[in-house]
Design an enzyme around this catalytic site. Structure first.
Site, mmCIF file in Angstrom:
data_model
loop_
_atom_site.group_PDB
_atom_site.id
_atom_site.type_symbol
_atom_site.label_atom_id
_atom_site.label_comp_id
_atom_site.label_asym_id
_atom_site.label_seq_id
_atom_site.Cartn_x
_atom_site.Cartn_y
_atom_site.Cartn_z
ATOM 1 C CG ASN A 96 -1.953 1.218 1.433
ATOM 2 O OD1 ASN A 96 -2.222 1.777 0.219
ATOM 3 N ND2 ASN A 96 -2.489 1.571 2.198
ATOM 4 C CG ASP A 97 1.683 3.032 3.635
ATOM 5 O OD1 ASP A 97 0.507 3.362 3.312
ATOM 6 O OD2 ASP A 97 2.032 2.900 4.855
ATOM 7 C CB ILE A 98 6.187 0.592 -0.556
ATOM 8 C CG1 ILE A 98 5.518 -0.484 -1.151
ATOM 9 C CG2 ILE A 98 6.503 0.784 0.942
ATOM 10 C CD1 ILE A 98 6.317 -1.996 -1.099
ATOM 11 C CB VAL A 99 2.960 0.992 -4.836
ATOM 12 C CG1 VAL A 99 4.126 -0.047 -4.819
ATOM 13 C CG2 VAL A 99 1.634 0.410 -4.047
ATOM 14 C CB SER A 158 -0.382 2.763 7.629
ATOM 15 O OG SER A 158 -0.724 2.948 6.086
#
Length: 480
Positions: A408-411, A449
């Protein structure tokens, strides 16, 4: 009983092995050998410490070592790779609590020595550690007291902080940042009061000061980690690793154990360096992260337009069959679903068909540094196609298909496009630049997150809903 010379030589040998172990873990091809360096080094350290001068009570020590070994072997066999982050956090808590107990014991022995000196008692009445304390001059005893305070404070912060980190990683504690009214002022007040109690202790106050310092540090550890959001948990794990190392080093100074000092310093410094590197990779301020300054919203988030469009296995397989280049971006969802072996088989089939397949690994993918690399190595994915973010980020624009598995967050493009996003400024894998993006995801939730991802709503993105392993398995029979 072994002589001090043997013990000192063993300490040097074990230290060298630990350094080789840390150095080797930075490379996938050398990691297995590096782990063995660490195992042998720890075995040497335990053996020569246990049978060194001044050590006794084997009737108690040996059964405890056996019990610990049995429990450790059981846990190692039972714990899945997906549970490794919370296991690491739990182990950090043991080190912290051990530091507190050792420091308390050291002070009790110090007081016993002082009382014996006042009564002119013979050294034969002392325990092994008390006999060591009895050889110290008054100024050396002052340093011992400083070591005790540091051991209690760092150990207590590490203990409760690691317990909360374990709870957040295991899903037993809400991953969102939470603080009591007063926020950072409560932490600052508790730290200031701890310093005041430390000064009182160094000036002759009773054992009660150490108990209060521990209680305050327990609160700081709890409140500090509760205030850190899920997006920063990988940094928290490495930070707590550093804390546990410094706690071990403090124990080493207290016990005059050179090996424990060296080992603790290695763990403490490497954990701190890793935390800094990860903060840099996430464009985070290291001080703000450890103080719980991130993880919440910075303002009103940008409004997301569009809708999430689902696709079935047939559609994904068709795109893969037509593609010449494929990049796979794994995240914690792959670990949860234990899909690494299915992914490895998919890679094998695609490469057999003549397609270029690579992996893009973000520095904080998963919930533990290096988590994805370990999973892919376990599934026998070739090392040379596993690339770090900086090595592959410019290649997405020329890539036919990207498959995102549980990330999720890293893309998340909001990191670059939305200044109000909690992850604003964080370097991310620019998967949205590829021709087609398929996201393997269980449902439409925001992830661990709690941050919404505009990637899922883009025109070139399709959502491949379902369990990651089952989703990948469903593709295998349809790949030409």
């Amino acid at each position: 009983m072994l002589s001090q010379g043997f013990v000192s030589a063993a300490a040097i040998a074990a230290s060298v092995l630990f350094v080789l172990s840390l150095g080797g873990l930075s490379n996938q091809e050398k990691a297995k050998r590096a782990v063995w360096y660490g195992i042998v080094g720890m075995a040497v350290a335990v053996f020569f410490t246990a049978f060194g001068p001044g050590i006794g009570a084997y009737w108690l020590m040996i059964p405890m070592v056996i019990v610990g070994a049995v429990v450790g072997a059981y846990v190692a066999k039972k714990v899945e790779m997906t549970e490794m982050p919370q296991l690491v956090a739990a182990l950090h808590s043991f080190v912290g609590l051990a530091a507190v107990f050792v420091a308390w014991s050291a002070d009790l022995e110090r007081r016993r020595v002082l009382a014996a000196r006042a009564l002119d008692a013979g050294a034969e009445q002392f325990s092994a550690f008390a006999a060591l304390v009895a050889t110290k001059a008054p100024d050396e005893l002052m340093f011992l007291q400083i070591e005790v305070v540091l051991g209690v404070f760092i150990g207590a912060v590490t203990f409760t902080g690691s317990v909360i980190a374990f709870g957040k990683l295991a899903g037993k504690v809400d991953g969102k940042p939470k603080q009591l009214p007063g926020g950072h002022l409560l932490n600052a007040g508790a730290a200031a009061l701890s310093l005041l109690l430390a000064i009182l202790y160094l000036n002759g106050a009773g054992f009660w000061t150490l108990l209060l310092i521990a209680a305050l540090a327990f609160f700081i550890g709890y409140h500090l980690i509760m205030g850190i959001g899920g997006a920063d948990m990988p940094v928290v794990v490495s930070m707590l690793n550093s804390y546990s190392g410094w706690a071990a080093a403090a124990i080493g100074f207290t016990l005059s154990n050179d090996l424990l000092i060296v080992t603790g310093a290695l763990v403490g410094s490497s954990g701190a360096i890793l935390s800094y590197i990860m903060c840099k990779a996430m464009n985070r301020n290291f001080v703000n992260v450890i103080l719980g300054g991130f993880g919440g919203t910075q303002g009103p988030a940008a409004e997301i337009e569009g809708e999430q469009v689902a696709i079935d296995a047939g559609g994904v397989a068709s795109a893969l069959n037509d593609a010449d280049s494929v990049i796979i971006v794994p995240g914690y969802g792959m670990a949860v679903a234990q899909a690494q072996n299915a992914v490895s088989e998919l890679v094998r089939k695609l490469r057999s068909a003549g397609k270029e397949v690579r992996f893009g690994i973000h520095p904080v993918a998963g919930r533990l540094p290096g988590h994805m690399n370990v999973l892919l190595a376990e599934a026998r994915v070739p090392y040379d196609i596993v690339l770090e973010m900086d090595e592959i980020n410019d290649d997405f624009a020329s890539t036919d298909v990207v498959i995102v598995i549980g990330s999720n967050d890293i893309v998340n493009p909001a990191a670059q496009e939305d200044p109000n996003s909690p992850i604003a400024g964080m370097p991310v894998l620019k998967v949205w630049e590829a021709k087609q993006v398929f996201v393997c995801k269980r449902g439409q939730g925001t992830g661990y997150s709690g941050i919404e991802n505009p990637l899922f709503f883009k025109e070139n993105t399709r959502m491949f809903y379902g369990d990651a392993r089952q989703s990948i398995d469903s593709l295998l029979s349809q790949i030409d």
